[in-house]
Write a protein that holds these residues in place. Structure first.
Motif, mmCIF file in Angstrom:
data_model
loop_
_atom_site.group_PDB
_atom_site.id
_atom_site.type_symbol
_atom_site.label_atom_id
_atom_site.label_comp_id
_atom_site.label_asym_id
_atom_site.label_seq_id
_atom_site.Cartn_x
_atom_site.Cartn_y
_atom_site.Cartn_z
ATOM 1 N N ALA A 264 43.087 30.801 29.711
ATOM 2 C CA ALA A 264 41.653 30.676 29.983
ATOM 3 C C ALA A 264 41.269 31.432 31.253
ATOM 4 C CB ALA A 264 41.276 29.203 30.109
ATOM 5 N N ILE A 265 42.106 31.337 32.273
ATOM 6 C CA ILE A 265 41.847 32.074 33.518
ATOM 7 C C ILE A 265 41.962 33.574 33.290
ATOM 8 C CG2 ILE A 265 42.764 32.536 35.827
ATOM 9 C CD1 ILE A 265 43.424 29.579 36.023
ATOM 10 N N GLU A 266 42.923 33.984 32.463
ATOM 11 C CA GLU A 266 43.083 35.406 32.171
ATOM 12 C C GLU A 266 41.875 35.965 31.415
ATOM 13 O OE1 GLU A 266 46.125 38.356 29.778
ATOM 14 O OE2 GLU A 266 46.783 36.354 30.327
ATOM 15 N N ILE A 267 41.327 35.185 30.493
ATOM 16 C CA ILE A 267 40.129 35.626 29.762
ATOM 17 C C ILE A 267 38.967 35.795 30.722
ATOM 18 C CG2 ILE A 267 38.413 34.911 28.059
ATOM 19 C CD1 ILE A 267 40.722 33.628 26.486
ATOM 20 N N ALA A 268 38.770 34.820 31.602
ATOM 21 C CA ALA A 268 37.675 34.920 32.577
ATOM 22 C C ALA A 268 37.888 36.090 33.527
ATOM 23 C CB ALA A 268 37.565 33.616 33.358
ATOM 24 N N ASN A 269 39.138 36.319 33.934
ATOM 25 C CA ASN A 269 39.450 37.399 34.857
ATOM 26 C C ASN A 269 39.190 38.768 34.213
ATOM 27 O OD1 ASN A 269 40.340 38.685 37.141
ATOM 28 N ND2 ASN A 269 42.492 38.479 36.636
ATOM 29 N N THR A 270 39.634 38.959 32.984
ATOM 30 C CA THR A 270 39.422 40.251 32.337
ATOM 31 C C THR A 270 37.946 40.498 32.049
ATOM 32 O OG1 THR A 270 39.869 39.273 30.169
ATOM 33 C CG2 THR A 270 41.714 40.340 31.292
ATOM 34 N N SER A 271 37.206 39.429 31.791
ATOM 35 C CA SER A 271 35.769 39.600 31.567
ATOM 36 C C SER A 271 35.073 40.073 32.836
ATOM 37 C CB SER A 271 35.168 38.271 31.097
ATOM 38 O OG SER A 271 33.804 38.406 30.871
ATOM 39 N N PHE B 237 30.202 38.746 50.422
ATOM 40 C CA PHE B 237 30.986 37.572 50.802
ATOM 41 C C PHE B 237 31.395 36.774 49.569
ATOM 42 C CE2 PHE B 237 31.138 33.057 51.948
ATOM 43 C CZ PHE B 237 32.217 33.095 52.821
ATOM 44 N N ALA B 238 30.492 36.615 48.613
ATOM 45 C CA ALA B 238 30.804 35.873 47.391
ATOM 46 C C ALA B 238 31.889 36.581 46.574
ATOM 47 C CB ALA B 238 29.543 35.694 46.558
ATOM 48 N N VAL B 239 31.827 37.902 46.503
ATOM 49 C CA VAL B 239 32.844 38.648 45.756
ATOM 50 C C VAL B 239 34.206 38.543 46.436
ATOM 51 C CG1 VAL B 239 33.558 40.978 45.084
ATOM 52 C CG2 VAL B 239 31.229 40.237 44.674
ATOM 53 N N ILE B 240 34.231 38.710 47.744
ATOM 54 C CA ILE B 240 35.501 38.625 48.475
ATOM 55 C C ILE B 240 36.096 37.226 48.371
ATOM 56 C CG2 ILE B 240 36.517 38.724 50.792
ATOM 57 C CD1 ILE B 240 34.557 41.045 51.352
ATOM 58 N N LEU B 241 35.253 36.205 48.502
ATOM 59 C CA LEU B 241 35.730 34.831 48.397
ATOM 60 C C LEU B 241 36.258 34.538 46.995
ATOM 61 C CD1 LEU B 241 36.036 32.141 49.879
ATOM 62 C CD2 LEU B 241 33.779 31.524 49.019
ATOM 63 N N SER B 242 35.591 35.021 45.967
ATOM 64 C CA SER B 242 36.066 34.780 44.605
ATOM 65 C C SER B 242 37.382 35.503 44.334
ATOM 66 C CB SER B 242 35.013 35.199 43.588
ATOM 67 O OG SER B 242 34.782 36.580 43.655
ATOM 68 N N VAL B 243 37.562 36.691 44.905
ATOM 69 C CA VAL B 243 38.838 37.396 44.750
ATOM 70 C C VAL B 243 39.959 36.633 45.449
ATOM 71 C CG1 VAL B 243 40.091 39.480 45.435
ATOM 72 C CG2 VAL B 243 37.849 39.673 44.383
ATOM 73 N N LEU B 244 39.693 36.117 46.629
ATOM 74 C CA LEU B 244 40.707 35.342 47.348
ATOM 75 C C LEU B 244 41.066 34.060 46.603
ATOM 76 C CD1 LEU B 244 39.512 35.757 51.049
ATOM 77 C CD2 LEU B 244 41.482 36.818 49.945
ATOM 78 N N ILE B 245 40.072 33.364 46.061
ATOM 79 C CA ILE B 245 40.353 32.132 45.321
ATOM 80 C C ILE B 245 41.140 32.432 44.053
ATOM 81 C CG2 ILE B 245 39.267 30.276 43.989
ATOM 82 C CD1 ILE B 245 37.054 30.257 46.095
ATOM 83 N N LEU B 246 40.756 33.471 43.321
ATOM 84 C CA LEU B 246 41.479 33.832 42.106
ATOM 85 C C LEU B 246 42.904 34.279 42.422
ATOM 86 C CD1 LEU B 246 41.275 34.170 39.045
ATOM 87 C CD2 LEU B 246 40.641 36.538 39.457
#
Length: 126
Positions: free
Chosen positions: A59-66, A104-113
């Protein structure tokens, strides 16, 4: 793509009757939000189904590739199309200049992922 086009046409026709019945609904909202979600509904439903079957990593991989598809294909394509269509209108060109909050939102989401998928294992507690 053809199947998506066959589904979008009846949806647009039903939205016209919705706009007549509820005039407070903004047409821009429907175009930007509702119609943009439709092509990725299959991926979304599959991700939810896999998550409910305890396959969180898929599920995480599907969200990540999207999200990678949006950032690497769709946004640059929209930028190029906007530049070509608005060649002589400087104020209407879609650019890739984002505000500090967006960055900031993009960087934070990359760090969390990255933190979630770093060890290669995932569960509901992460």
């Amino acid at each position: 793509l053809v199947l998506t086009g066959l589904v979008v046409r009846p949806m647009i026709l039903s939205l016209n009757s919705l706009f007549e019945e509820y005039p407070k609904i903004d047409r821009g909202f429907a175009g930007l939000i509702l119609l943009a979600i439709l092509p990725s509904m299959g991926k979304l439903f599959n991700a939810i189904r896999f998550a409910l079957r305890n396959n969180i990593s898929l599920a995480i991989e599907i969200a990540n590739t999207s999200s990678v598809q949006v950032s690497l294909v769709q946004i640059p394509t929209l930028t190029l199309i906007s530049a070509v269509l608005n060649l002589y209108k400087e104020k209407t060109i879609f650019t890739l200049i984002f505000s500090e909050l967006d960055l900031f939102a993009v960087i934070l989401s990359v760090l969390i992922l990255s933190y979630i998928i770093f060890d290669g294992k995932s569960n509901y507690f992460q």
